[in-house]
Design a protein around this motif. Structure first.
Motif, mmCIF file in Angstrom:
data_model
loop_
_atom_site.group_PDB
_atom_site.id
_atom_site.type_symbol
_atom_site.label_atom_id
_atom_site.label_comp_id
_atom_site.label_asym_id
_atom_site.label_seq_id
_atom_site.Cartn_x
_atom_site.Cartn_y
_atom_site.Cartn_z
ATOM 1 N N ILE A 150 0.877 -1.067 0.073
ATOM 2 C CA ILE A 150 0.055 0.094 0.015
ATOM 3 C C ILE A 150 0.716 1.118 -0.170
ATOM 4 O O ILE A 150 0.549 2.170 -0.890
ATOM 5 C CB ILE A 150 -0.922 0.073 1.228
ATOM 6 C CG1 ILE A 150 -1.924 -1.073 1.070
ATOM 7 C CG2 ILE A 150 -1.593 1.293 1.524
ATOM 8 C CD1 ILE A 150 -3.026 -1.144 2.149
ATOM 9 N N THR A 151 1.885 1.390 0.885
ATOM 10 C CA THR A 151 2.757 2.578 0.854
ATOM 11 C C THR A 151 3.706 2.749 -0.592
ATOM 12 O O THR A 151 3.858 3.861 -1.063
ATOM 13 C CB THR A 151 3.609 2.598 2.117
ATOM 14 O OG1 THR A 151 4.426 1.465 1.984
ATOM 15 C CG2 THR A 151 2.855 2.640 3.721
ATOM 16 N N ASP A 152 3.906 1.603 -0.921
ATOM 17 C CA ASP A 152 4.800 1.551 -2.286
ATOM 18 C C ASP A 152 3.897 2.213 -3.148
ATOM 19 O O ASP A 152 4.429 3.012 -4.118
ATOM 20 C CB ASP A 152 5.091 0.335 -2.625
ATOM 21 C CG ASP A 152 6.327 -0.379 -1.785
ATOM 22 O OD1 ASP A 152 6.823 0.372 -1.140
ATOM 23 O OD2 ASP A 152 6.677 -1.575 -1.919
ATOM 24 N N PHE A 153 2.581 1.692 -3.436
ATOM 25 C CA PHE A 153 1.773 2.273 -4.279
ATOM 26 C C PHE A 153 1.166 3.680 -4.001
ATOM 27 O O PHE A 153 1.112 4.420 -5.109
ATOM 28 C CB PHE A 153 0.616 1.294 -4.536
ATOM 29 C CG PHE A 153 -0.459 1.848 -5.551
ATOM 30 C CD1 PHE A 153 -0.173 1.427 -7.066
ATOM 31 C CD2 PHE A 153 -1.632 2.227 -5.506
ATOM 32 C CE1 PHE A 153 -0.889 1.679 -8.020
ATOM 33 C CE2 PHE A 153 -2.318 2.782 -6.613
ATOM 34 C CZ PHE A 153 -1.957 2.617 -7.734
ATOM 35 N N ALA A 154 1.161 4.171 -2.979
ATOM 36 C CA ALA A 154 0.903 5.418 -2.557
ATOM 37 C C ALA A 154 2.042 6.502 -2.929
ATOM 38 O O ALA A 154 1.806 7.321 -3.465
ATOM 39 C CB ALA A 154 0.557 5.621 -0.945
ATOM 40 N N ALA A 155 3.273 5.866 -2.569
ATOM 41 C CA ALA A 155 4.455 6.783 -3.086
ATOM 42 C C ALA A 155 4.333 7.092 -4.587
ATOM 43 O O ALA A 155 4.637 7.992 -5.206
ATOM 44 C CB ALA A 155 5.742 5.947 -2.960
ATOM 45 N N ILE A 156 4.175 5.894 -5.444
ATOM 46 C CA ILE A 156 4.144 5.970 -6.803
ATOM 47 C C ILE A 156 2.862 6.667 -7.490
ATOM 48 O O ILE A 156 3.058 7.605 -8.245
ATOM 49 C CB ILE A 156 4.156 4.450 -7.466
ATOM 50 C CG1 ILE A 156 5.170 3.890 -7.191
ATOM 51 C CG2 ILE A 156 3.908 4.644 -8.963
ATOM 52 C CD1 ILE A 156 5.065 2.184 -7.656
ATOM 53 N N LEU A 157 1.691 6.608 -6.957
ATOM 54 C CA LEU A 157 0.574 7.393 -7.092
ATOM 55 C C LEU A 157 0.650 8.770 -6.961
ATOM 56 O O LEU A 157 0.093 9.550 -8.013
ATOM 57 C CB LEU A 157 -0.526 6.709 -6.342
ATOM 58 C CG LEU A 157 -1.938 7.644 -6.379
ATOM 59 C CD1 LEU A 157 -2.602 7.436 -7.709
ATOM 60 C CD2 LEU A 157 -2.946 7.273 -5.441
ATOM 61 N N CYS A 158 1.108 9.176 -6.056
ATOM 62 C CA CYS A 158 1.219 10.587 -5.799
ATOM 63 C C CYS A 158 2.683 11.378 -6.192
ATOM 64 O O CYS A 158 3.094 12.456 -5.791
ATOM 65 C CB CYS A 158 1.179 10.845 -4.156
ATOM 66 S SG CYS A 158 -0.445 10.333 -3.748
ATOM 67 N N ASP A 159 3.757 10.354 -6.710
ATOM 68 C CA ASP A 159 5.000 10.830 -7.088
ATOM 69 C C ASP A 159 5.634 11.502 -6.148
ATOM 70 O O ASP A 159 6.181 12.588 -6.316
ATOM 71 C CB ASP A 159 4.790 11.813 -8.178
ATOM 72 C CG ASP A 159 6.096 12.055 -8.992
ATOM 73 O OD1 ASP A 159 6.171 13.186 -9.703
ATOM 74 O OD2 ASP A 159 6.795 11.428 -8.757
ATOM 75 N N ALA A 160 5.595 10.754 -4.836
ATOM 76 C CA ALA A 160 6.234 11.162 -3.804
ATOM 77 C C ALA A 160 7.492 10.272 -3.242
ATOM 78 O O ALA A 160 7.350 9.147 -3.364
ATOM 79 C CB ALA A 160 5.514 11.428 -2.384
#
Length: 507
Positions: free
Chosen positions: A43-53
């Motif tokens: 979830i955190t890996d995808f959140a970082a990719i999703l938000c380009d963070a």
């Protein structure tokens, strides 16, 4: 609840300590498993990719720290609570956005902003359990300021946060949530039970669902027997309706609750108690809980009542002294007829002083004057009552009312009594058609009182100042520290008294 109950968290949601305390023992070895949970890491890996963070975290905020159950782009596994952005985000209902932390007064001095991590942009979606308990947040962090997330990123972060909550509700991971809830509840109960006051808490609708040990010790009631609205039954019957009215008003308006009432002690006697309560609100201002205390003030109340009785007795004796002095003056006048004119003036001045004292002295509920006892207009009304007629007011008072006290009442009474006496002898009140206006005005820190006579005979400045004029000047300048100016206009005398507000009232 995970957050510190003594600061910004709601208290007493009916949580059961025994349900959570058993989980504390297993929480310590569960937390390592939670940190390595592969589903949360995805979830955190995808959140970082999703938000380009560069950084994404699942943060659980505890009493003194925040723990990262999953982290992407960050080595640290926890940070102190006082530096936590998520401790702010979790009390909202939507994503909290911080565009540039260096410009936000909440975070500009935060070590996570000024230090090596260099946080600039933060976006955190609150993690709130089904029971309404704030747990932490799913957040993304950037070292570069941003204006906002896109609508797509916002929606995605919300979906991912819902998935995190599903993972936390899993039986395998719920132990930590139950343990931290119980830990916070235990901290609050320990704190509340150590306080000398009785502590209670209610739901937003006013339903009482928590009392500390002191309440049950004082009242002798069984735990749970005063939940809901049963608390009112142990108030004195004469105070119950008043307490209910005040409590309903606070529930309807959100205003603080404060009232004095008699509460039944475990020995069957009633003791005076001070009840207070404040609402706890969420980010939108909605009331989440009411937190209240009851303080035993019985001894202080009795001592205050005794002091009031003594003050009334002393004041009554002083009033009698005025009557005795007036009687002595009258007796002397009868024995010395040539002394009668002076005696009449002196007796009237003593009577005016008696009226001033009677206005500001301590009173019982039955004898208290209708006007506020710190009211200038109220004092003047009392002083001028002998000069008024049934049909019309010969002395008319207007303007801003100001506060006075017992210190200023005496010189004010002497001053205005002299003006009224002279008006009866030589001025506007010597004619049936004449009248006087008294206007009070506030000019910064100064109070300006204007006496103006209308409809009287023509007046002119006297060649010498009489005793009354000297008494007016003494009252205005020496006792009140003000100035007094006479204007001898043909159409009537005008006297202007200027005095500092502080000289009229200590308050």
């Amino acid at each position: 609840m995970i957050n510190e109950l003594s600061t910004d968290a709601p208290i007493g949601h009916g949580w059961r300590v025994d349900e959570g305390m058993r989980a504390i023992a297993i929480a310590e070895h569960r937390i390592e498993t939670l940190r390595d949970d592969s589903a949360l890491k995805k979830i955190t890996d995808f959140a970082a990719i999703l938000c380009d963070a560069p950084i994404a975290l699942v943060s659980i905020v505890e009493a003194s720290r925040q723990t990262f159950l999953s982290r992407t782009g960050l080595d640290a596994s926890e940070t102190p609570r006082e530096t936590s952005f998520c401790a702010h985000a979790m009390f909202g209902t939507d994503i909290m956005i911080v565009p540039d932390a260096t410009l936000d007064p909440r975070f500009s001095d935060n070590p996570l902003v000024t230090g090596d991590l260099g946080i600039r942009f933060y976006a955190g979606m609150p993690l709130i359990s089904d029971g309404g308990i704030p747990l932490g947040s799913l957040c993304i962090i950037d070292r570069t300021p941003r204006a906002d997330l896109t609508d797509f990123q916002r929606q995605g972060l919300k979906v991912l946060a819902a998935d995190v909550l599903n993972r936390l509700s899993d039986s395998r991971t719920s132990a930590i949530a139950r343990a931290t809830i119980a830990d916070s509840e235990g901290r609050f109960r320990t704190l509340a039970d150590s306080m000398p006051q009785m502590v209670w808490s209610t739901r937003p609708d006013g339903f009482h669902d928590y009392y500390n040990a002191r309440w049950y010790e004082f009242t002798g009631m069984f735990p749970g027997s005063t939940d809901g609205d049963a608390w009112n039954d142990i108030f004195h019957p004469e105070d119950q309706a008043r307490a209910w009215e005040q409590w309903r008003h606070s529930l309807a308006t959100g205003e603080p609750y404060q009232i004095e009432y008699r509460l039944r002690h475990r020995d069957g006697t009633y003791r005076w108690t001070l009840g207070r309560a404040l609402p706890m609100v969420d980010a939108e201002g909605a009331i989440m809980r009411w937190i209240g205390t009851c303080t035993d003030i019985h001894e202080q109340k009795l001592a205050s009542e005794e002091r009031e009785v003594i003050a009334q007795e002393l004041s009554h004796r002083i009033k009698n002294i005025f009557a005795v002095i007036s009687g002595l003056i009258s007796f002397a006048a009868r024995a010395n007829p040539d002394f009668r004119p002076i005696a009449d003036d002196l007796r009237q001045r003593v009577t005016a002083l008696g009226r001033a004292h009677d206005f500001v002295r301590p009173h019982s509920a039955r004898s208290r004057p209708e006007a506020r006892q710190n009211s200038l207009h109220g004092l003047l009304d009392a002083l001028f009552q002998p000069y008024q007629t049934v049909d019309t007011a010969r002395v008319r008072i207007s303007g801003a009312d100001v506060a006075i006290d017992d210190r200023s009442a005496t010189p004010l009474a002497l001053l205005f009594h002299e003006l009224a006496t002279n008006a009866v002898k030589y001025g506007a009140l010597s004619r049936d058609t004449g009248h006087v206006t008294v206007i009070s005005a506030v000019d910064g820190d100064q109070i300006v009182l204007t006496w103006r006579e209308h409809g009287g005979p023509d007046v002119s400045r006297p060649e010498t100042a009489g005793f009354g004029a000297q008494l007016i000047d003494l009252s205005a300048t020496r006792q009140l520290g003000g100035t007094v100016v006479h204007h001898w206009a043909e159409d009537g005398l005008q006297v202007v008294l200027t005095v500092g507000r502080a000289a009229l009232s200590r308050g």
